[in-house]
Motif scaffolding. Sequence first.
Motif, PDB file in Angstrom:
ATOM      1  N   TYR A  32       0.984   9.339   4.176  1.00 15.51           N
ATOM      2  CA  TYR A  32       1.425   7.974   3.897  1.00 15.51           C
ATOM      3  C   TYR A  32       0.253   7.244   3.262  1.00 15.51           C
ATOM      4  O   TYR A  32      -0.872   7.273   3.774  1.00 15.51           O
ATOM      5  CB  TYR A  32       1.847   7.283   5.199  1.00 15.51           C
ATOM      6  CG  TYR A  32       2.272   5.842   5.041  1.00 15.51           C
ATOM      7  CD1 TYR A  32       1.589   4.818   5.673  1.00 15.51           C
ATOM      8  CD2 TYR A  32       3.369   5.508   4.254  1.00 15.51           C
ATOM      9  CE1 TYR A  32       1.979   3.500   5.527  1.00 15.51           C
ATOM     10  CE2 TYR A  32       3.772   4.199   4.102  1.00 15.51           C
ATOM     11  CZ  TYR A  32       3.075   3.188   4.748  1.00 15.51           C
ATOM     12  OH  TYR A  32       3.477   1.889   4.593  1.00 15.51           O
ATOM     13  N   ILE A  34      -1.019   3.606   0.966  1.00 12.57           N
ATOM     14  CA  ILE A  34      -0.629   2.204   0.773  1.00 12.57           C
ATOM     15  C   ILE A  34      -1.738   1.483   0.033  1.00 12.57           C
ATOM     16  O   ILE A  34      -2.920   1.792   0.207  1.00 12.57           O
ATOM     17  CB  ILE A  34      -0.317   1.569   2.155  1.00 12.57           C
ATOM     18  CG1 ILE A  34       0.314   0.206   2.031  1.00 12.57           C
ATOM     19  CG2 ILE A  34      -1.523   1.562   3.067  1.00 12.57           C
ATOM     20  CD1 ILE A  34       0.946  -0.285   3.346  1.00 12.57           C
ATOM     21  N   TYR A  36      -3.355  -2.356  -0.938  1.00 16.43           N
ATOM     22  CA  TYR A  36      -3.434  -3.760  -0.560  1.00 16.43           C
ATOM     23  C   TYR A  36      -4.275  -4.518  -1.575  1.00 16.43           C
ATOM     24  O   TYR A  36      -5.204  -3.971  -2.172  1.00 16.43           O
ATOM     25  CB  TYR A  36      -4.081  -3.926   0.821  1.00 16.43           C
ATOM     26  CG  TYR A  36      -3.190  -3.562   1.976  1.00 16.43           C
ATOM     27  CD1 TYR A  36      -3.231  -2.290   2.542  1.00 16.43           C
ATOM     28  CD2 TYR A  36      -2.308  -4.486   2.518  1.00 16.43           C
ATOM     29  CE1 TYR A  36      -2.416  -1.946   3.608  1.00 16.43           C
ATOM     30  CE2 TYR A  36      -1.489  -4.151   3.598  1.00 16.43           C
ATOM     31  CZ  TYR A  36      -1.552  -2.891   4.123  1.00 16.43           C
ATOM     32  OH  TYR A  36      -0.743  -2.551   5.179  1.00 16.43           O
ATOM     33  N   GLY A  43      -6.338 -12.366   4.293  1.00 14.30           N
ATOM     34  CA  GLY A  43      -6.105 -11.014   4.766  1.00 14.30           C
ATOM     35  C   GLY A  43      -5.523 -10.155   3.661  1.00 14.30           C
ATOM     36  O   GLY A  43      -5.037 -10.669   2.651  1.00 14.30           O
ATOM     37  N   PRO A  44      -5.574  -8.836   3.814  1.00 14.30           N
ATOM     38  CA  PRO A  44      -4.985  -7.938   2.812  1.00 14.30           C
ATOM     39  C   PRO A  44      -3.481  -8.192   2.668  1.00 14.30           C
ATOM     40  O   PRO A  44      -2.780  -8.397   3.661  1.00 14.30           O
ATOM     41  CB  PRO A  44      -5.251  -6.552   3.385  1.00 14.30           C
ATOM     42  CG  PRO A  44      -6.425  -6.725   4.293  1.00 14.30           C
ATOM     43  CD  PRO A  44      -6.252  -8.090   4.887  1.00 14.30           C
ATOM     44  N   PHE A  46       0.064  -6.657   1.285  1.00 16.92           N
ATOM     45  CA  PHE A  46       0.738  -5.410   0.924  1.00 16.92           C
ATOM     46  C   PHE A  46       1.233  -5.453  -0.529  1.00 16.92           C
ATOM     47  O   PHE A  46       1.836  -6.438  -0.958  1.00 16.92           O
ATOM     48  CB  PHE A  46       1.920  -5.186   1.878  1.00 16.92           C
ATOM     49  CG  PHE A  46       2.854  -4.090   1.455  1.00 16.92           C
ATOM     50  CD1 PHE A  46       4.120  -4.395   0.959  1.00 16.92           C
ATOM     51  CD2 PHE A  46       2.484  -2.772   1.552  1.00 16.92           C
ATOM     52  CE1 PHE A  46       4.996  -3.392   0.581  1.00 16.92           C
ATOM     53  CE2 PHE A  46       3.350  -1.756   1.179  1.00 16.92           C
ATOM     54  CZ  PHE A  46       4.607  -2.071   0.692  1.00 16.92           C
ATOM     55  N   ASP A  49       3.645   1.067  -1.233  1.00 12.35           N
ATOM     56  CA  ASP A  49       3.293   2.260  -0.469  1.00 12.35           C
ATOM     57  C   ASP A  49       4.038   3.468  -1.041  1.00 12.35           C
ATOM     58  O   ASP A  49       4.970   3.339  -1.834  1.00 12.35           O
ATOM     59  CB  ASP A  49       3.574   2.094   1.029  1.00 12.35           C
ATOM     60  CG  ASP A  49       5.053   1.825   1.350  1.00 12.35           C
ATOM     61  OD1 ASP A  49       5.400   1.806   2.551  1.00 12.35           O
ATOM     62  OD2 ASP A  49       5.854   1.619   0.409  1.00 12.35           O
ATOM     63  N   ARG A  51       5.033   7.773   0.154  1.00 11.96           N
ATOM     64  CA  ARG A  51       4.934   8.862   1.118  1.00 11.96           C
ATOM     65  C   ARG A  51       4.736  10.159   0.367  1.00 11.96           C
ATOM     66  O   ARG A  51       5.021  10.255  -0.826  1.00 11.96           O
ATOM     67  CB  ARG A  51       6.179   8.893   2.003  1.00 11.96           C
ATOM     68  CG  ARG A  51       6.324   7.587   2.774  1.00 11.96           C
ATOM     69  CD  ARG A  51       7.381   7.559   3.830  1.00 11.96           C
ATOM     70  NE  ARG A  51       7.518   6.209   4.367  1.00 11.96           N
ATOM     71  CZ  ARG A  51       6.789   5.736   5.379  1.00 11.96           C
ATOM     72  NH1 ARG A  51       5.894   6.522   5.962  1.00 11.96           N
ATOM     73  NH2 ARG A  51       6.946   4.493   5.798  1.00 11.96           N
ATOM     74  N   LEU A 101      -4.370   3.051   9.859  1.00 12.14           N
ATOM     75  CA  LEU A 101      -4.732   3.312   8.482  1.00 12.14           C
ATOM     76  C   LEU A 101      -6.246   3.480   8.348  1.00 12.14           C
ATOM     77  O   LEU A 101      -7.018   2.818   9.027  1.00 12.14           O
ATOM     78  CB  LEU A 101      -4.275   2.166   7.579  1.00 12.14           C
ATOM     79  CG  LEU A 101      -2.763   1.940   7.482  1.00 12.14           C
ATOM     80  CD1 LEU A 101      -2.465   0.679   6.686  1.00 12.14           C
ATOM     81  CD2 LEU A 101      -2.078   3.149   6.854  1.00 12.14           C
TER      82      LEU A 101
ATOM     83  N   GLN B 100       5.254   2.070   9.012  1.00 16.46           N
ATOM     84  CA  GLN B 100       5.876   1.146   8.087  1.00 16.46           C
ATOM     85  C   GLN B 100       4.767   0.229   7.555  1.00 16.46           C
ATOM     86  O   GLN B 100       3.704   0.126   8.189  1.00 16.46           O
ATOM     87  CB  GLN B 100       6.955   0.305   8.790  1.00 16.46           C
ATOM     88  CG  GLN B 100       8.146   1.104   9.277  1.00 16.46           C
ATOM     89  CD  GLN B 100       8.988   1.632   8.149  1.00 16.46           C
ATOM     90  OE1 GLN B 100       9.283   0.919   7.193  1.00 16.46           O
ATOM     91  NE2 GLN B 100       9.368   2.901   8.238  1.00 16.46           N
ATOM     92  N   PRO B 101       4.989  -0.443   6.425  1.00 16.91           N
ATOM     93  CA  PRO B 101       3.911  -1.290   5.886  1.00 16.91           C
ATOM     94  C   PRO B 101       3.396  -2.294   6.916  1.00 16.91           C
ATOM     95  O   PRO B 101       4.179  -2.972   7.579  1.00 16.91           O
ATOM     96  CB  PRO B 101       4.588  -1.994   4.717  1.00 16.91           C
ATOM     97  CG  PRO B 101       5.638  -1.038   4.268  1.00 16.91           C
ATOM     98  CD  PRO B 101       6.151  -0.398   5.536  1.00 16.91           C
ATOM     99  N   GLN B 102       2.085  -2.377   7.023  1.00 21.63           N
ATOM    100  CA  GLN B 102       1.454  -3.318   7.921  1.00 21.63           C
ATOM    101  C   GLN B 102       1.187  -4.611   7.161  1.00 21.63           C
ATOM    102  O   GLN B 102       0.695  -4.590   6.042  1.00 21.63           O
ATOM    103  CB  GLN B 102       0.141  -2.733   8.455  1.00 21.63           C
ATOM    104  CG  GLN B 102       0.373  -1.488   9.303  1.00 21.63           C
ATOM    105  CD  GLN B 102      -0.908  -0.837   9.749  1.00 21.63           C
ATOM    106  OE1 GLN B 102      -1.945  -1.484   9.892  1.00 21.63           O
ATOM    107  NE2 GLN B 102      -0.849   0.468   9.977  1.00 21.63           N
ATOM    108  N   HIS B 103       1.509  -5.716   7.819  1.00 25.74           N
ATOM    109  CA  HIS B 103       1.323  -7.036   7.223  1.00 25.74           C
ATOM    110  C   HIS B 103       0.238  -7.755   8.012  1.00 25.74           C
ATOM    111  O   HIS B 103       0.324  -7.850   9.248  1.00 25.74           O
ATOM    112  CB  HIS B 103       2.636  -7.811   7.240  1.00 25.74           C
ATOM    113  CG  HIS B 103       3.697  -7.138   6.433  1.00 25.74           C
ATOM    114  ND1 HIS B 103       3.828  -7.334   5.072  1.00 25.74           N
ATOM    115  CD2 HIS B 103       4.650  -6.230   6.776  1.00 25.74           C
ATOM    116  CE1 HIS B 103       4.834  -6.584   4.620  1.00 25.74           C
ATOM    117  NE2 HIS B 103       5.339  -5.910   5.638  1.00 25.74           N
ATOM    118  N   PHE B 104      -0.745  -8.272   7.281  1.00 30.20           N
ATOM    119  CA  PHE B 104      -1.947  -8.807   7.898  1.00 30.20           C
ATOM    120  C   PHE B 104      -1.946 -10.328   7.992  1.00 30.20           C
ATOM    121  O   PHE B 104      -1.378 -11.025   7.131  1.00 30.20           O
ATOM    122  CB  PHE B 104      -3.179  -8.389   7.079  1.00 30.20           C
ATOM    123  CG  PHE B 104      -3.581  -6.961   7.277  1.00 30.20           C
ATOM    124  CD1 PHE B 104      -2.952  -5.948   6.579  1.00 30.20           C
ATOM    125  CD2 PHE B 104      -4.587  -6.627   8.173  1.00 30.20           C
ATOM    126  CE1 PHE B 104      -3.321  -4.618   6.759  1.00 30.20           C
ATOM    127  CE2 PHE B 104      -4.964  -5.297   8.364  1.00 30.20           C
ATOM    128  CZ  PHE B 104      -4.324  -4.305   7.660  1.00 30.20           C
TER     129      PHE B 104
END
Lengths: 113, 113
Positions: A32, A34, A36, A43-44, A46, A49, A51, A101, B100-104
């Motif tokens: 996986y 991704i 950012y 903050g980062p 998204f 992403d 797979r 991550l 799943q996508p992480q949101h910061f």
Amino acid sequence: GESVGLHLPTLSVQEGDNSIINCAYSNSASDYFIWYKQESGKGPQFIIDIRSNMDKRQGQRVTVLLNKTVKHLSLQIAATQPGDSAVYFCAEGRSSNTGKLIFGQGTTLQVKP
Amino acid sequence: GAGVSQSPSNKVTEKGKDVELRCDPISGHTALYWYRQSLGQGLEFLIYFQGNSAPDKSGLPSDRFSAERTGGSVSTLTIQRTQQEDSAVYLCASSLRRNQPQHFGDGTRLSIL
């Protein structure tokens, strides 16, 4: 050990040109990936992403390419705009893991008007 | 807003003091992560919570660091007897499920004098 690295620390492009940001990963078990975008003091955010069962994925003005053979990931930004100026991070994860991550060091994208 | 909320946004404290950082994840997200970002660096994983499962604490740098997540929602990260090397931005992220996508959130900038 595990590592995710970026080839260039800074990328400077002309507004309207396409940008390509590259990333190498070392853990073949990662499945996986991704990207950012991080602006100063934020903050980062998204972006997109992918797979490991895919080699390309497209979003709005962005495309991520995954080459598992050489463990390489890239982010392409079409028609780069001044608002795209930021630090871009790639990160890898494993679905068999907790989902944590591992991040690269980041590439600074500078867009010249 | 509906994003990840962190407080305080900035914290300055003296060496040796304890600090507590708070994270409100996106409603409905079952997975919650804490990361640390030192100046000009990528993000370093600290801890992960998923529902009622045991947390993954493998990234905590020392036993001075601890975290909890109450009621499957709000999380607090506590650093005891702070040291100057603890100075960093502490970022919280949430995702609908793991992998799943992480949101910061925008992080807490911690400065130890």
